[in-house]
Motif scaffolding. Structure first.
Motif, PDB file in Angstrom:
ATOM      1  N   THR A 439      16.308  -6.172  -7.248  1.00  0.00           N
ATOM      2  CA  THR A 439      15.967  -4.897  -7.876  1.00  0.00           C
ATOM      3  C   THR A 439      14.835  -4.175  -7.165  1.00  0.00           C
ATOM      4  N   VAL A 440      13.988  -4.914  -6.464  1.00  0.00           N
ATOM      5  CA  VAL A 440      12.826  -4.342  -5.792  1.00  0.00           C
ATOM      6  C   VAL A 440      12.856  -4.772  -4.339  1.00  0.00           C
ATOM      7  N   GLY A 441      12.521  -3.851  -3.429  1.00  0.00           N
ATOM      8  CA  GLY A 441      12.577  -4.211  -2.020  1.00  0.00           C
ATOM      9  C   GLY A 441      11.701  -3.347  -1.149  1.00  0.00           C
ATOM     10  N   VAL A 442      11.895  -3.496   0.173  1.00  0.00           N
ATOM     11  CA  VAL A 442      11.057  -2.836   1.155  1.00  0.00           C
ATOM     12  C   VAL A 442      11.826  -2.802   2.474  1.00  0.00           C
ATOM     13  N   VAL A 443      11.605  -1.755   3.265  1.00  0.00           N
ATOM     14  CA  VAL A 443      12.234  -1.623   4.581  1.00  0.00           C
ATOM     15  C   VAL A 443      11.263  -2.115   5.647  1.00  0.00           C
ATOM     16  N   ILE A 598       7.888  -5.326 -10.446  1.00  0.00           N
ATOM     17  CA  ILE A 598       9.058  -5.821 -11.165  1.00  0.00           C
ATOM     18  C   ILE A 598       8.892  -5.669 -12.669  1.00  0.00           C
ATOM     19  N   SER A 599       7.693  -5.941 -13.184  1.00  0.00           N
ATOM     20  CA  SER A 599       7.486  -5.980 -14.633  1.00  0.00           C
ATOM     21  C   SER A 599       7.165  -4.631 -15.248  1.00  0.00           C
ATOM     22  N   ASP A 600       6.614  -3.706 -14.462  1.00  0.00           N
ATOM     23  CA  ASP A 600       6.132  -2.450 -15.041  1.00  0.00           C
ATOM     24  C   ASP A 600       6.711  -1.203 -14.377  1.00  0.00           C
ATOM     25  N   THR A 601       6.622  -1.124 -13.051  1.00  0.00           N
ATOM     26  CA  THR A 601       7.066   0.091 -12.370  1.00  0.00           C
ATOM     27  C   THR A 601       8.580   0.220 -12.364  1.00  0.00           C
ATOM     28  N   LEU A 602       9.283  -0.853 -12.078  1.00  0.00           N
ATOM     29  CA  LEU A 602      10.752  -0.822 -12.059  1.00  0.00           C
ATOM     30  C   LEU A 602      11.328  -0.398 -13.412  1.00  0.00           C
TER      31      LEU A 602
END
Length: 1007
Positions: A439-443, A598-602
C-alpha cells in the motif's frame, strides 16, 4: 561491470588531481601577469588589498603582505629572518610555506597575483578545486571563487657567496583559495636545497643553524600549526614529502579557529561526508582518516550493517550507505583489512525520509492513479562523477504488527539502461504484481548494476514516500476506509496519553521544547497550509512519542486559536504512530515515518482524498486534540545590553564582564552559564557572547557563541569523558536537527519583517529549552522551562516559585530585596553568580581560560531603563524601556529593535500562557460527543442530530479553572422520527387496503 566503471571513474578523478596542467606548480611569473616584489632582503610587497574577504583563523581579511622571507602575513609585515618558533603574538598572523632567510637581491624573484573566477581562469580554478575535492571528503563540491598565488622562484639564502652558493636555491609556492566560506592553503615545493641563512647560524651551503619553519600562526600567542619537521634539518626534504599523496604538495584547511591537516592518522578517528543521509540508504559516503594504499580492502559498518568500500586515494575511501530502519547518530566503523578489525570510528546520522529532500520527483504525483504514462525526474549532479546508467525501480513497504517484521521490497524495475544525465524516465503503468499487495512505497533511481546484483548496495536516490494506489488500485476506497475504521476503533487507547496541544498559536511557537513546526504547514511556508491544511496558518507536531507510540498534530487559524477538524478542514489529527518513530526502531509500528505513513497518512488519503464521504470516519478515530490538560512552559529572557526577565517575571539589567550562572535546575544537575563581554572598548555596554549548558550525567555539553564570520557557532562535546569539542555545521548537512545525548539542537531561518535571521534551538530532555539568535555581535536568549521544574531553580533567572520577592536569591541562600537599585543588583546579586574557574562549562581557545574573560573592575552605566525613554527613543522603541536603554547606551538601532522585539515576544508569551480554554462536553441524549470550545467567559454552543432539538435554557460558560459552569443542554426528539413515519405510512396503507376490500365485498353482496 558497473562496479568496475565506478572504480574507474574514481581512479581517473584521483589521477587528474595529481597531473592537471602537467606539473606541480601553478603557472607563475611575469608572463602570467604576476606582480614582482622589488629585489630586497627582509622586505615585502607592502600591503596588498584583495578583492574578497579571505577567511583565516576564523577572521576575515581584506589585505595581505607577501614577505620576502617565505611567508604571507595578514595584519603586519613580517621582516624577521630567523623563524621564531610558533606560537607568536603581536598580530603576526602568518601563512608560512617556507619561512627562512631569503635574499632576493642577487638572484631569483618573488611574485604574486590575485585571481577571480571568470571563464578565462576557470581551468586554473578547476585545478585548485580538484586538489581540495580529492582530499577533503566534506568538500566534494568545493568551487573556489577567489585565488591568490605567491611564488618564491629560485631564491637563494642570505649569505650565499660566490657562484656555487647562489646556485643553491629554493622554488616553492603558496596558493590560497576560498569559496567565501571555507579557505585552503596549497603549498607546492618544486625544489628545496637550503634551510638556513648564515645570519641564522647556517653554513655556506644554507644548512644547519635555525632551519626554516612551515606552518600557520594566528598572531595571538597561542594558536598555531607547524609541520613536524619545522625548524629541524629534516625540513630540507619537504619537497620529497606530502600530506595528500602528491610528492611536493601539502594541503590545509585554514578558515576555522584550528588548522586542519588533510593527512591520514593512526588515532582511529574518521572524517565523514556527507555527515547524514536517508535511512533508506544509497548515499555515497566519503571517508578519510586511515592511511591507505593499493593493498587496503575497505569494509564499512553502518550501525550493524557491513558493506564493501573502495579506496580513492591514500587518504580517502568511499562506501554506499545501506538501508536501515532507524534514525539518529549511528556509529560508522571502517576496516582497512577486509573486515578483520574495525580500527577507525566516526558518526553517520541517518535521517527520516521526511527530513530528506527527495532527489527523485514524480511529475503530477497526485494524478498517478489515473495518468499514463508516468514520469519521474531526478537530480543529475548528485552522482555525475560516478554513474553512467541508471535503473528505475519501485519499492513497496510492508510491516506485520503481529511479528514485528518490516521490509522494503522491489515490486517493479525498468528493464532498459537509462543514461543518468538524461534525468527523466517515462513508463506505462505496469500491471499490479502478483503476491503481496503493498500500500505504501517509494521510487528509487539506482546505478545500473550487473544481473543478480543487489540494487540496494549501489548508489541510489529516492522519491517521496507515497500511496501505491496507482500500482495496486483500491477499487472502492470508501469500503476500504470502512474496514480500516472498524479495525482502528479497537485501538483508540493511545488517544488518552497523547501530548496535549498548546491552546493558542503563540503558545505553540513558544513551546519549542515539546513541539516543532510541521514541514507542510507553517508561518514560514504559507502555501503549504493552503494545500495541506486549508484554513490553518501554522501547525506543530509533538517531538516525542506518547507512552503508546502515538503522535500529535496541532493546527491554528488566523484568530490564533487551535482548530478542530470537526469544524475546520485545517484542524490537526492525532497520530497512531509518531512521525519520528519509537525507540527501539526497526520493528513494525516503530519505524520512523514509514509506520506513521501506513497507520495515519495512508488511511487519510483513502478516507478523505479518494473518498471524501468517508472522511468523518477518519476524523472519529484520529480526532483533533483540544488542549485539555495543557500547561504552558514558563519563559525567561536575556537580551541586548543584558536585560533579563526572570522565570517569575522580575525585570532587571545586569552589565557583568565575566562568566555567570544563568540557571541551575533539576536539583543542580542542569546548569546554564553565560559569558558577558564589553560590546565595544570604551563604552559601558556589555552583552552575552556565549552560552554553555549541560544536564550532568544525562546530556552532552552544548556551547552557542557569537562568530564574527558566521553569526553563531554551535559546539558540543560528550559529557563526562573530556572529549574534544566538535562544531555542528548545519550549512554542510541535509539535516537541520541533530539529536545528541540528552539534548537536541536544530537550526531555523526565520523571516523577521522580510529579513531572514538564524535561530538556534536547544532542547534538553530534562525540560529546559533555549532559542538563541544574534544581533550585532551579541546573543539574545529565550529560555523556557516545563512546569515540573518549578520550585527547583537558582541563578540569574531567579528562584522560580510564583513569588517575585525572592527572585534575587544569591548562591549562599540570602536574598536581595527585589526593589534594590541597579547598582545594588549589579554588585550584590549579579556579580555573586560569577562562576569559579573549575566550574566552567565553556570551550576556550588555546591558551585562554576563565580569567581572560573576567573584569571585576568594569563599571557599567547604572542608568535606569525607564529613564532612557526619551522622545527619540520612543520613535524606535515605543514604550519598551529596555529597547530605549540599549539605544541610549549603544547607539545601535539594530540592537535596540532586537531587544524591543524580544521583550514584546516575552510579554505575548506570558499573556498567551494565561489563556484558559474549556474543552469537550458530552451530550448524553443521543450519544454524540459535542466538542464545544471557548476561552474564559465564552459560551458553549451545541448542535443536535437530525430529528433532535436543543431543550432547556441553560447556558455553559467557560471558567478560569477550565471547566464549564451550568448544566449541559439536552438534545431531545423534535417530532416524529423517520422510522415512526414509516410505520404510520405502512399502517395507513394497510387500513386503506382493508377499507377498499370491505367496500368491494359489500358491493358484491348487494348484487
Amino acid at each position: 561491470m558497473a562496479m568496475f566503471s565506478f572504480f574507474a571513474v574514481i581512479l581517473i578523478v584521483f589521477i587528474s588531481t595529481s597531473f592537471a596542467f602537467g606539473g606541480l606548480m601553478f603557472p607563475h611569473g611575469e608572463q602570467e601577469g604576476d606582480a614582482i616584489v622589488e629585489p630586497n632582503d627582509d622586505g615585502s610587497s607592502g600591503m596588498v588589498p584583495i578583492s574578497t574577504l579571505f577567511p583565516y583563523f576564523d577572521h576575515n581579511h581584506d589585505s595581505l603582505f607577501v614577505n620576502t622571507n617565505g611567508a604571507i602575513s595578514f595584519l603586519i609585515q613580517v621582516s624577521s629572518y630567523t623563524p621564531t618558533p610558533f606560537p607568536l603574538g603581536g598580530g603576526r598572523r602568518v601563512v608560512a610555506p617556507f619561512w627562512g632567510d631569503v635574499d632576493a637581491r642577487y638572484g631569483g624573484n618573488v611574485t604574486y597575483r590575485e585571481l577571480i573566477r571568470v571563464p578565462q581562469s576557470d581551468q586554473l580554478f578547476s585545478q585548485a578545486d580538484s586538489v581540495v575535492r580529492g582530499t577533503f571528503v566534506d568538500q566534494s563540491r568545493f568551487s573556489a571563487t577567489w585565488m591568490f598565488i605567491a611564488t618564491w622562484n629560485k631564491v637563494p639564502f642570505f649569505g650565499a657567496i660566490g657562484h656555487n652558493a647562489l646556485n643553491i636555491t629554493n622554488t616553492f609556492q603558496a596558493v590560497l583559495v576560498t569559496n567565501g566560506r571555507h579557505s585552503y592553503a596549497i603549498f607546492n615545493y618544486e625544489e628545496i636545497k637550503w634551510t638556513t641563512g648564515t645570519a641564522s647560524g647556517g653554513n655556506n651551503v644554507g644548512l644547519q643553524g635555525t632551519p626554516a619553519q612551515v606552518g600557520f600562526n594566528a598572531g595571538d600567542g597561542f594558536t598555531f600549526y607547524a609541520v613536524p619537521e619545522s625548524r629541524t634539518n629534516a625540513i630540507v626534504d619537504i619537497d620529497q614529502d606530502s600530506n595528500i599523496g602528491t610528492r611536493g604538495r601539502f594541503l590545509f584547511r585554514i578558515d576555522s579557529s584550528d588548522i586542519v591537516d588533510s593527512g591520514c592518522n593512526t588515532a582511529g578517528t574518521l572524517a565523514v561526508f556527507p555527515v547524514s543521509g536517508s535511512m533508506l540508504g544509497g548515499d555515497i559516503v566519503h571517508i578519510s582518516g586511515p592511511c591507505l594504499d593499493e593493498s587496503s580492502t575497505i569494509v564499512c559498518r553502518f550501525a550493524d550493517v557491513e558493506v564493501p568500500g573502495q579506496v580513492v586515494s591514500n587518504t580517502t575511501a568511499r562506501c554506499v550507505s545501506p538501508l536501515v530502519f532507524e534514525v539518529g547518530r549511528l556509529p560508522l566503523k571502517v576496516s582497512t583489512n577486509g573486515g578483520e578489525s574495525f580500527d577507525f570510528t566516526g558518526i553517520f546520522t541517518y535521517l527520516s525520509p521526511e527530513d530528506v529532500s527527495p532527489f527523485v520527483k514524480r511529475l503530477d504525483a497526485a494524478e498517478w492513479h489515473q495518468k499514463d504514462p508516468l514520469i519521474v525526474v531526478w537530480d543529475t549532479e548528485l552522482f555525475q562523477e560516478y554513474v553512467d546508467y541508471v535503473r528505475i525501480s519501485v519499492y513497496g513497504y510492508g510491516e506485520d504488527l503481529a511479528t514485528g517484521a518490516v521490509k522494503l521490497q522491489s515490486v517493479y524495475s525498468s528493464s532498459q539502461m537509462v543514461p543518468y544525465n538524461v534525468g527523466v524516465f517515462r513508463f506505462s503503468r505496469p500491471e499490479a504484481p502478483d503476491g503481496v499487495q503493498y500500500t505504501v512505497g517509494v521510487v528509487r533511481v539506482s546505478q545500473y548494476g550487473a544481473k543478480g546484483q543487489n540494487e540496494l548496495t549501489l548508489p541510489g536516490m529516492w522519491s517521496d514516500i507515497h500511496n501505491l494506489h496507482w500500482l495496486y488500485p483500491v477499487p472502492d476506497p470508501s469500503a476500504w476506509c470502512d474496514g480500516w475504521a472498524e479495525e482502528a476503533r479497537s485501538d483508540l487507547d493511545f488517544l488518552e496519553v497523547t501530548e496535549p496541544c498548546p491552546c493558542t498559536l503563540i503558545q505553540a511557537l513558544v513551546d519549542t521544547g515539546r513541539f516543532s513546526q510541521h514541514p507542510l504547514c507553517s508561518l514560514d511556508a504559507p502555501l503549504g497550509c493552503e494545500l495541506f491544511k486549508p484554513g490553518a496558518v501554522h501547525c506543530v507536531r509533538a517531538d516525542s512519542p506518547s507512552e503508546k507510540g502515538g503522535g500529535q498534530e496541532c493546527c491554528y487559524g488566523n484568530d490564533d486559536k487551535i482548530l478542530n477538524v470537526l469544524r475546520s478542514s485545517g484542524g490537526g489529527f492525532a497520530h497512531r504512530r509518531h512521525h519520528g518513530g519509537v525507540v527501539p526502531y526497526k520493528d513494525a509500528g516503530r519505524v520512523p515515518y514509514l509506520s506513521h505513513w501506513i497507520s495515519d497518512t495512508l488511511p487519510f488519503e483513502h478516507c478523505c482524498v479518494f473518498s471524501e464521504e468517508s472522511c468523518q470516519l477518519y476524523k472519529f478515530v484520529r480526532p483533533s486534540q483540544t488542549c485539555e490538560g495543557y500547561t504552558a512552559p514558563a519563559p525567561a529572557i536575556t537580551t541586548g545590553d543584558p536585560h533579563l526577565i526572570t522565570l517569575d517575571g522580575v525585570e532587571y539589567t545586569f552589565n557583568g564582564v565575566g562568566e555567570y550562572t544563568m540557571l541551575e535546575a533539576c536539583n543542580g544537575s542542569f546548569v546554564m552559564q553565560a559569558r558577558m563581554a564589553v560590546l565595544q572598548i570604551g563604552t559601558p555596554a556589555t552583552v552575552v557572547t556565549a552560552l554553555a549548558a549541560v544536564d550532568t550525567g544525562t546530556s552532552d555539553q552544548i556551547q552557542v557563541e557569537v562568530s564574527n564570520r558566521r553569526g553563531m557557532d554551535v559546539w558540543y562535546r560528550q559529557e563526562g569523558n573530556g572529549s574534544d569539542w566538535t562544531m555542528l555545521e548545519f550549512d554542510d548537512s541535509q539535516s537541520r536537527r541533530v539529536d545528541l545525548e540528552g539534548v537536541a539542537v536544530f537550526y531555523r531561518e526565520v523571516n523577521n519583517s522580510g529579513v531572514m535571521t538564524k535561530n538556534i534551538h536547544v532542547n534538553f530532555k530534562c525540560g529546559v529549552s533555549l532559542v538563541v539568535s544574534t544581533t550585532s555581535g551579541l546573543l539574545n536568549v529565550f529560555t523556557s522551562l516545563q512546569q515540573e521544574l518549578k520550585g527547583r531553580t537558582r541563578g540569574l533567572y531567579g528562584n522560580w516559585n510564583g513569588e517575585k520577592n525572592d527572585d534575587f536569591e544569591r548562591p549562599d541562600g540570602t536574598i536581595l530585596p527585589v526593589d534594590a537599585t541597579v547598582q545594588e543588583i549589579h554588585s550584590e546579586f549579579g556579580q555573586k553568580w560569577q562562576i569559579e574557574p573549575e566550574d566552567s562549562l565553556f570551550r576556550y581557545p588555546r591558551g585562554k581560560g576563565p580569567f581572560d574573560y573576567s573584569d571585576e573592575t568594569f563599571t557599567p552605566s547604572f542608568m535606569s531603563p525607564e529613564a532612557a525613554l526619551t522622545g527619540e527613543a520612543r520613535e524606535i522603541c515605543g514604550n519598551i524601556s529596555q529597547c530605549a536603554f540599549d539605544w541610549a547606551v549603544t547607539g545601535n538601532s539594530d540592537i535596540a529593535r532586537a531587544t524591543g522585539g524580544a521583550v514584546a515576544h516575552y510579554r505575548a508569551a506570558i499573556e498567551s500562557a494565561s489563556i484558559v480554554i474549556c474543552g469537550s462536553v458530552a451530550n448524553p441524549a443521543n450519544g454524540r460527543k459535542e466538542v464545544s470550545r471557548g476561552s474564559v467567559g465564552g459560551v458553549a454552543s451545541f448542535t443536535c442530530d437530525d430529528g433532535y432539538t436543543l431543550q432547556g435554557d441553560n447556558e455553559l460558560v467557560c471558567q478560569e479553572n477550565g471547566q464549564w459552569s451550568g448544566e449541559v443542554p439536552i438534545c431531545e426528539a423534535s417530532g416524529l422520527q423517520a422510522w415512526q413515519i414509516v410505520v404510520i405510512v405502512v399502517v395507513c396503507c394497510l387500513v386503506l387496503i382493508a377499507v377498499a376490500v370491505i367496500v368491494i365485498l359489500v358491493r358484491r353482496a348487494r348484487k
